[in-house]
Structure formats: structure tokens, C-alpha cells
Design an enzyme around this catalytic site. Structure first.
Site, PDB file in Angstrom:
ATOM      1  N   HIS A 299      28.466  33.684  50.273  1.00  0.00           N
ATOM      2  CA  HIS A 299      29.544  32.585  50.251  1.00  0.00           C
ATOM      3  C   HIS A 299      30.671  32.782  49.402  1.00  0.00           C
ATOM      4  O   HIS A 299      31.702  32.095  49.564  1.00  0.00           O
ATOM      5  CB  HIS A 299      28.555  31.218  49.928  1.00  0.00           C
ATOM      6  CG  HIS A 299      28.625  30.885  48.086  1.00  0.00           C
ATOM      7  ND1 HIS A 299      27.234  31.185  47.953  1.00  0.00           N
ATOM      8  CD2 HIS A 299      29.374  30.439  47.396  1.00  0.00           C
ATOM      9  CE1 HIS A 299      27.336  30.976  46.535  1.00  0.00           C
ATOM     10  NE2 HIS A 299      28.585  30.274  46.207  1.00  0.00           N
TER      11      HIS A 299
ATOM     12  N   ASP B  73      21.830  35.276  50.540  1.00  0.00           N
ATOM     13  CA  ASP B  73      23.280  34.938  50.223  1.00  0.00           C
ATOM     14  C   ASP B  73      23.787  36.219  49.521  1.00  0.00           C
ATOM     15  O   ASP B  73      24.209  36.160  48.205  1.00  0.00           O
ATOM     16  CB  ASP B  73      23.282  33.897  49.349  1.00  0.00           C
ATOM     17  CG  ASP B  73      24.617  33.134  49.500  1.00  0.00           C
ATOM     18  OD1 ASP B  73      25.658  33.754  49.651  1.00  0.00           O
ATOM     19  OD2 ASP B  73      24.721  31.988  48.978  1.00  0.00           O
TER      20      ASP B  73
ATOM     21  N   SER C   5      28.140  32.101  40.614  1.00  0.00           N
ATOM     22  CA  SER C   5      27.663  32.464  42.114  1.00  0.00           C
ATOM     23  C   SER C   5      27.858  34.329  42.161  1.00  0.00           C
ATOM     24  O   SER C   5      29.055  34.575  41.636  1.00  0.00           O
ATOM     25  CB  SER C   5      28.367  31.718  43.368  1.00  0.00           C
ATOM     26  OG  SER C   5      27.719  30.751  43.658  1.00  0.00           O
TER      27      SER C   5
HETATM   28  N1  ARG Z   1      25.501  25.453  46.224  1.00  0.00           N
HETATM   29  C1  ARG Z   1      26.076  26.921  45.955  1.00  0.00           C
HETATM   30  C2  ARG Z   1      27.361  26.407  45.061  1.00  0.00           C
HETATM   31  O1  ARG Z   1      27.701  25.529  44.287  1.00  0.00           O
HETATM   32  C3  ARG Z   1      26.272  27.408  47.234  1.00  0.00           C
HETATM   33  C4  ARG Z   1      27.292  26.644  48.072  1.00  0.00           C
HETATM   34  C5  ARG Z   1      27.600  27.534  49.393  1.00  0.00           C
HETATM   35  N2  ARG Z   1      26.601  27.156  50.549  1.00  0.00           N
HETATM   36  C6  ARG Z   1      26.624  26.103  51.182  1.00  0.00           C
HETATM   37  N3  ARG Z   1      25.610  25.795  51.993  1.00  0.00           N
HETATM   38  N4  ARG Z   1      27.673  25.209  51.384  1.00  0.00           N
HETATM   39  O2  ARG Z   1      28.425  27.041  45.483  1.00  0.00           O
HETATM   40  N1  GLU Z   2      26.986  28.196  44.136  1.00  0.00           N
HETATM   41  C1  GLU Z   2      27.739  27.995  42.964  1.00  0.00           C
HETATM   42  C2  GLU Z   2      28.938  28.950  42.777  1.00  0.00           C
HETATM   43  O1  GLU Z   2      29.511  29.177  43.654  1.00  0.00           O
HETATM   44  C3  GLU Z   2      26.871  28.378  41.810  1.00  0.00           C
HETATM   45  C4  GLU Z   2      25.965  27.078  41.768  1.00  0.00           C
HETATM   46  C5  GLU Z   2      25.935  26.540  40.583  1.00  0.00           C
HETATM   47  O2  GLU Z   2      26.594  25.718  40.290  1.00  0.00           O
HETATM   48  O3  GLU Z   2      24.923  26.589  39.566  1.00  0.00           O
HETATM   49  O4  GLU Z   2      29.574  29.008  41.759  1.00  0.00           O
END
Ligand code: ARG
Ligand code: GLU
Length: 680
Positions: free
Chosen positions: A85, A207, A616
Site C-alpha cells: 500500500h 502487504d 507502514s
Molecule cells: N490501515 C492501514 C493504514 O492505515 C492500511 C491501509 C491500506 N489498506 C487498505 N485496505 N485501505 O494505512
Molecule cells: N497502515 C498505516 C500506515 O500506512 C499504519 C497503521 C497504523 O496506523 O498503525 O502508516
């Protein structure tokens, strides 16, 4: 009885802060202050292995990737890992209908097939230094920065304040601008589970994506050139294929973006009771409109996939955060903490009126900040409005055409109009009357309702057509007129564009004293500065947790779980056929492990490291500083850790490095990359 209870909560609050050192995002240059605790929990390395400016240390293998992610070197040839991502927009940029790397993945067979990504950069931290005393002595910050960046190509310096301005830090980075895509799994692996599984455990997302940094003949940053060579980092991570077990030490090295652990109860109450509920309610409506359109039309599903994902990501996070704050009773706990603080501060003229001043400042600021958030989430989310507002600020024809092109690429007028009807209505209902522009009230009255007014705009505007009308016609356009009504609100909004409510200058100045006072009063508490996109170390252990009474979530998931979720009918769960075949034959080769009496491939694991957005792509390391995974998420119910960390439920989620290697080898057929790595 009541007194006893209060004493008890207080004891727990202070104790919680000292006992569970898994809370915390520590400054690497001060890691010597934590190293005893880290070693008592299993870490085997020394402080100067983690951070040093004298010799190569782990920090030299960590990079800030693109805008807001982390990445890590895994070979002496500049090979770099981050999340799928995080690489998403780069992979998308390189994709076309004929070469759809986003859908099918990409694997360079040799360095000559590695694809330059225009505009992508990675930054390495050269050094960090506390310059509070130099600043206090009157040294000019611009001169300090200029001096720090004089030597070396691509150097950049920033001065960041820590502890609400109590300390100033100089950070020096070196930025590399020839970064190439090496490998990416198909989205059905890299984004497996999509928004359905996002922020959830059990998790099965592969990921990750792989890049390589290139440098000039002197190993220095350079623009893209065919003559550039793979960058030779001072340090790269060795990779552990030995696996993990519950209780193992883990450490995360990365760039977390934004936490507010020291804010007062007023700020927490605002987040939990005012801000989050408003933002969640508005996004729920937008998501419903988009999802309904996506369900009806496959082309719309694809065109709106990225927009849906980004709206849904924060939407789900805020829900978990509000729930978490409620469950922990953070507001009440902070209120008690403040009462105790006030009792101590009563006899200290320096601090005795501090909390009252902060409370008064919040009363004054919150209406402004709320107006900003409400405006951004409602009218500010209307694509046609955003385009018109930008057009109005431009005089250059070429620039205006560019703005229009950007907004109308993948634009769907019907969806945007439905969102606009809904969002304008919300704006009218939720915004205090005196903040609503009179011109807007009159326009709505003239058309009978907010919805009717929006329909009128979308029917009559010429700005959403293929060609842009001339400036004179733009000035009289209905959509442009609509955008103009919000000029003042948008301006006031920009005046409150701070990282969060506690960074608004009128309140931040009080926090500066409050932090000093807390250090004098709450002597047991281990203070670490709030996250601000600077490099940090978090550590903890690999561990599951009790999700609900009687239901324990174990620390590791496997390929069997992917197969259980596999469903060709459901977009988020439709895996590549190769994965099904490998599983059917149990043909795992060296990547198979024995787990609970069966043979499978490890996929994701959870741990109790304190992480946030920006982490991330961060390397997850074992007690020897070897790579065991890549961090990519938290469980949604732990997202209140940006305000209060609870070691019993807060878990970060990582993709197991063995799954990464398995996919590279068996799905990507790119085993030559493994030869470049140092597998242990
Ligand atoms: N929750 C993770 C973050 O905050 C991954 C986001 C990307 N993935 C998604 N399915 N939208 O960035
Ligand atoms: N998916 C998040 C990012 O892109 C990290 C997840 C979180 O917030 O801990 O930074």
C-alpha cells in the site's frame, strides 16, 4: 469506598505508565536510556548498534519512503522493502491497460528490467541532534540548517520541536531520487482482504513491494540516469527465516506520524465525543453512496476503488479509536489525573493556573477547529467544489486546464452530485448558523432546499464539461459562484490547519509549561515525545490477545487461513490460481513450517509494539536486529493508542518475512532476489 476507588484508578494510571514499557516511541539517539529495559526483555544488541553517527548502525538501513511511509534496505545493492500500500501509487503510475502491474504484479528478471518511478524519493537519516541550547543561545536556525547540509549531495535539514516546543532537534537527511520498482505481488496478494480486513485480525495480507535505490558513480544521490548504479547502503538488514514464537522480543524502527499522548481531558473529549462521531457519520454517508454505485457497475468499482479505500481507512480507524477511548474511560482518567495535578500545582505559582488557562483556551479554540473539520469533511469532500475553488484561485489558462484534467480523470458526476446533496445538507444542519454564509442561505431558500440547489448547480455548470469555458464565463458559472460562497470559511479553515487540536498555537504554548510541570510532578512516568514523522524505536513482544471474553486471537496466521477466505465471487478474497495450486499440493518446499500439528506457510503476525500511521513499511526486528517482518497495520480497536496505549489490546500487524520470501520465490519466480539477501 469512593475515595478508595479513586485512589485505585490513580495508582493504576501511574503504574500503567511505568510498568508497561511496551508503550513508547523512543528517540534513537537517546536509546541508551532504554537499552537496559530492552535487554531485560531479550534484546541482544547495544545502544550504538541501534543508532550511531560514528559507525554503521541499524538506523542506516531504515528510510523514509515516499511521502509518509517507512522502508528498509535488505541487500548491499540497495534493495528496499516497503508495503504494497506504500508502493501502490508508484505501481499504479507504471501500470497501463496492457501492463497492469497493479492487478497482476511485476517482477524484474534482472536489474535492466527495474522500472524508474518518476518523482519517487527515499530519505535516509544522516544524524539527529538536540540543539535546544544552541537555539536558546540565539543561533540562527537557518544558519544551523545551512551548515548541516553544506557537505554532500541531496542533503536536507529540518528542525523539529519535541515535547511541545521544550526541545528542538536538528534532523539531517540525504534524499535519493532514482528509485526503481523491482517487484510487486498481484493485488490479490498485496491487498488481500481489502477494506474488509483492513485494521482487522486475523489478517492475511501480503502487504509488501520491492524497490531499489540507485546512485551515481560516487554512491551519491542523482537524478535518474542509465549510468546510475545500485546504491550501496552503509547497513542493510539480515533476514531471519527461523520464525517467531509468542513472547519473542520485537522492535520496530520507523517514522510514526502523529500521536497525542499528553493532551488534557478536554482534547480527548473533543476527539471522542465531537470530532470522531461527526467525521464517521459524514463518511458513512459518502461510503454508502459510493458502494451503492460500485455494486451496480464494475467500471465504477474500479474507478472508485482508491477513493473508497482512502475514505474507509480513516473512517474505520476513528471508530476503533472512539470505542477504545470509551472502553478505557480515558476522559475520566485524565480528569482524575488533572485533579491530582491541580492539587499538587496549587502551591506552585508557576503552574497553579495552568490547567484553567488550558481549559479556557480550548473553550475558545474548539468552535474554530470544529468548523474547520466539519467544513473539510462536508463541503470540502465534494470533488466539483474542490476543483472550482482551485480554478477560482488561478489566472493561468494552462494551469486551469491541468486542474480540470486532474479532477475529471475518473470523475463520476452522478456520484459526486449525490455526495454534494448529502454533504451540503449536513453542513447546513451541523454548522452553527452564524458561520453559514448569508449568500448560501439565500441561494438555498431560493431553490427550496439544499438538494434542489445542488441539482441546479450540477445541471447548469459548464465547468464539468470536456472543455473549460473562458475566464469570463467561469466567473458567472453556478458552480464557481457556489465555491465563492465558501471563500471565507475556507480561509479560516486554513488558519487552523494544524496537525491536531493540541498543536494550535494558542494552546500549544500552554502545553509547553504543562509538559515541564508533568516531569516535575509525575516523576515515575517515562516521557517520550509525541510522534511527528521523525525516526523512532518501539519495542515489545510477539503476542496474541483476548479479543472478547473467551476468544483468544493467536499471534500468527497461515496460508490455510487464506484458503479458508478464498472466494472467486468476492473481489477482496479472490486469490491467484497459483496459490490455490501450491496449497492443494502442499508444495511449500523450504517455506513450509509445522504449526499446530499441520504443515503450512506463515503469513502475518501481531505484536504489542507502539506504532502509528507512518509506521507502514517499518522493519520488524528480532532480538539480534534481524528482519522478521514488515509492519503494515494495527487492529482497529487499538487505534486509541495514538492517545492512550493499552498493552492488553494494542497490537501492530506485520507481514511475516517468510511469506514475503515465499511469494517472491514461488509466485514471482524471482529467486534471484533471494540470492542478493542475507538469509539466516
Ligand atoms: N490501515 C492501514 C493504514 O492505515 C492500511 C491501509 C491500506 N489498506 C487498505 N485496505 N485501505 O494505512
Ligand atoms: N497502515 C498505516 C500506515 O500506512 C499504519 C497503521 C497504523 O496506523 O498503525 O502508516
Amino acid at each position: 469506598m469512593i475515595k478508595k476507588l479513586i485512589l485505585c484508578t490513580l495508582a493504576c494510571f501511574t503504574l500503567c505508565n511505568t510498568m508497561h514499557a511496551d508503550e513508547g516511541m523512543w528517540l534513537p539517539n537517546l536509546i541508551k536510556e532504554r537499552i537496559k529495559d530492552m535487554r531485560s526483555k531479550g534484546f541482544r544488541l547495544k545502544a550504538d548498534d541501534v543508532y550511531s553517527t560514528e559507525k554503521a548502525s541499524l538506523k542506516d538501513a531504515v528510510v523514509q519512503f515516499g511521502g509518509g511511509c517507512t522502508g528498509e534496505f535488505i541487500s548491499s545493492q540497495g534493495l528496499l522493502l516497503t508495503n504494497h500500500h506504500c508502493g501502490y501509487s508508484s505501481i499504479q503510475k507504471l501500470s497501463s491497460v496492457e501492463h497492469d502491474y497493479l492487478t497482476y504484479g511485476y517482477w524484474a528478471k534482472s536489474q535492466s528490467e527495474e522500472l524508474p518511478v518518476p518523482g519517487l524519493t527515499v530519505s535516509l537519516l544522516v544524524s539527529m541532534e538536540d540543539i535546544t541550547e544552541r537555539m536558546a543561545a540565539g543561533e540562527n536556525p537557518e544558519a544551523i540548517k545551512a551548515d548541516a547540509t553544506a557537505k554532500g549531495e541531496g542533503m536536507r535539514a529540518t528542525i523539529e520541536s519535541m515535547y511541545y516546543g521544550n526541545r528542538q532537534y536538528l534532523f539531517v537527511y540525504q534524499t535519493f531520487r532514482d528509485v526503481r520498482l523491482v517487484g510487486a505481488p498481484p493485488s490479490s496478494i498485496g491487498k488481500f482482504g481489502g477494506d474488509t480486513d483492513n485494521w482487522m485480525w486475523p489478517r492475511h495480507t501480503g502487504d509488501f513491494s520491492i524497490f531499489r535505490v540507485y546512485a551515481d558513480a560516487d554512491n551519491q544521490p542523482a537524478d535518474y540516469s542509465a549510468q546510475n548504479r545500485p546504491y550501496r547502503p552503509k547497513r542493510h538488514f539480515k533476514i531471519s527465516t527461523n520464525g517467531i514464537k509468542e513472547g519473542d522480543f520485537t522492535m520496530i524502527y520507523g517514522f510514526p506520524g502523529n500521536t497525542q499522548e499528553y493532551v488534557t481531558s478536554d482534547a480527548v473529549r473533543y476527539v471522542a465525543e465531537t470530532s470522531n462521531p461527526m467525521k464517521i457519520a459524514l463518511r458513512t454517508q459518502r461510503l454508502e453512496i459510493i458502494s451503492a454505485a460500485q455494486a451496480k457497475d464494475a467500471a465504477v468499482r474500479i474507478a472508485y476503488a482508491a477513493k473508497h479505500a482512502s475514505i474507509a481507512n480513516a473512517w474505520k480507524k476513528w471508530q476503533g479509536e472512539s470505542l477504545g477511548l470509551q472502553r478505557l474511560g480515558t476522559v475520566a482518567k485524565k480528569q482524575q489525573y488533572e485533579r491530582d495535578f491541580a492539587a499538587w500545582a496549587a502551591n506552585n505559582p508557576k503552574y497553579s493556573t495552568l490547567l484553567d488557562s488550558m481549559h479556557a483556551a480550548y473553550e475558545k479554540i474548539i468552535p474554530h477547529y470544529f468548523a474547520r473539520e466539519l467544513f473539510n469533511e462536508s463541503v470540502g469532500s465534494i470533488e466539483a467544489y474542490r476543483m472550482a475553488a482551485l480554478l477560482a484561485r488561478s489566472d493561468d489558462e494552462q494551469q486551469m486546464t491541468n486542474i480540470q484534467n486532474i479532477y475529471l480523470k475518473g470523475y463520476n458526476k452522478e456520484i459526486d452530485q449525490a455526495i454534494a446533496r448529502c454533504m451540503l445538507q449536513e453542513f447546513m444542519q451541523r454548522m452553527p448558523q452564524e458561520r453559514i454564509p448569508d449568500t448560501l442561505k439565500q441561494a438555498i431558500a431560493a431553490h427550496g432546499s439544499a438538494g434542489a440547489y445542488i441539482d441546479h448547480i450540477y445541471t447548469n455548470t459548464k465547468l464539468l464539461g470536456d472543455t473549460l469555458p473562458c475566464k469570463a464565463d467561469i466567473l458567472t458559472d453556478e458552480l464557481a459562484a457556489f465555491a465563492k460562497m465558501f471563500e471565507n470559511i475556507a480561509q479560516e479553515s486554513r488558519n487552523y490547519a494544524f496537525r491536531n487540536l493540541s498543536n494550535v498555537p494558542e494552546i500549544e504554548k500552554w502545553y509547553r509549561s504543562y509538559m515541564q510541570a508533568l516531569r516535575e510532578w509525575d516523576k515515575e512516568r517515562a516521557f517520550y515525545p509525541d510522534a511527528n514523522f521523525t525516526l523512532r524505536v518501539a519495542y515489545g513482544e510477539v503476542t496474541g490477545y483476548e479479543n472478547v471474553d473467551g476468544e483468544y486471537h493467536t499471534h500468527l496466521t497461515t496460508l490455510d487461513g487464506i484458503i479458508a477466505k478464498d472466494n472467486p465471487e468476492i473481489y477482496d478474497y479472490n486469490i491467484p490460481q497459483e496459490l490455490r495450486d501450491i496449497h492443494a499440493k502442499k508444495d511449500y518446499g523450504r517455506w513450509g513450517i509445522e504449526i499446530n500439528g499441520r504443515r503450512s506457510v506463515p503469513v502475518c503476525f501481531q505484536a504489542d509494539n507502539h506504532t502509528s500511521g507512518g509506521n507502514s513499511g517499518s522493519p520488524v526486528l528480532n532480538s539480534r536486529g534481524e528482519l522478521i517482518g514488515i509492519n503494515f497495520d494495527r487492529t482497529w480497536r487499538s487505534t486509541m493508542s495514538d492517545i492512550e496505549f493499552d498493552p492488553s489490546v494494542c497490537r501492530n500487524i506485520s507481514v511475516d518475512i517468510r511469506y514475503v520470501l515465499f511469494v517472491v520465490d514461488r509466485i514471482g519466480g524471482a529467486s534471484h532476489l533471494l540470492e542478493e539477501m542475507e538469509l539466516k
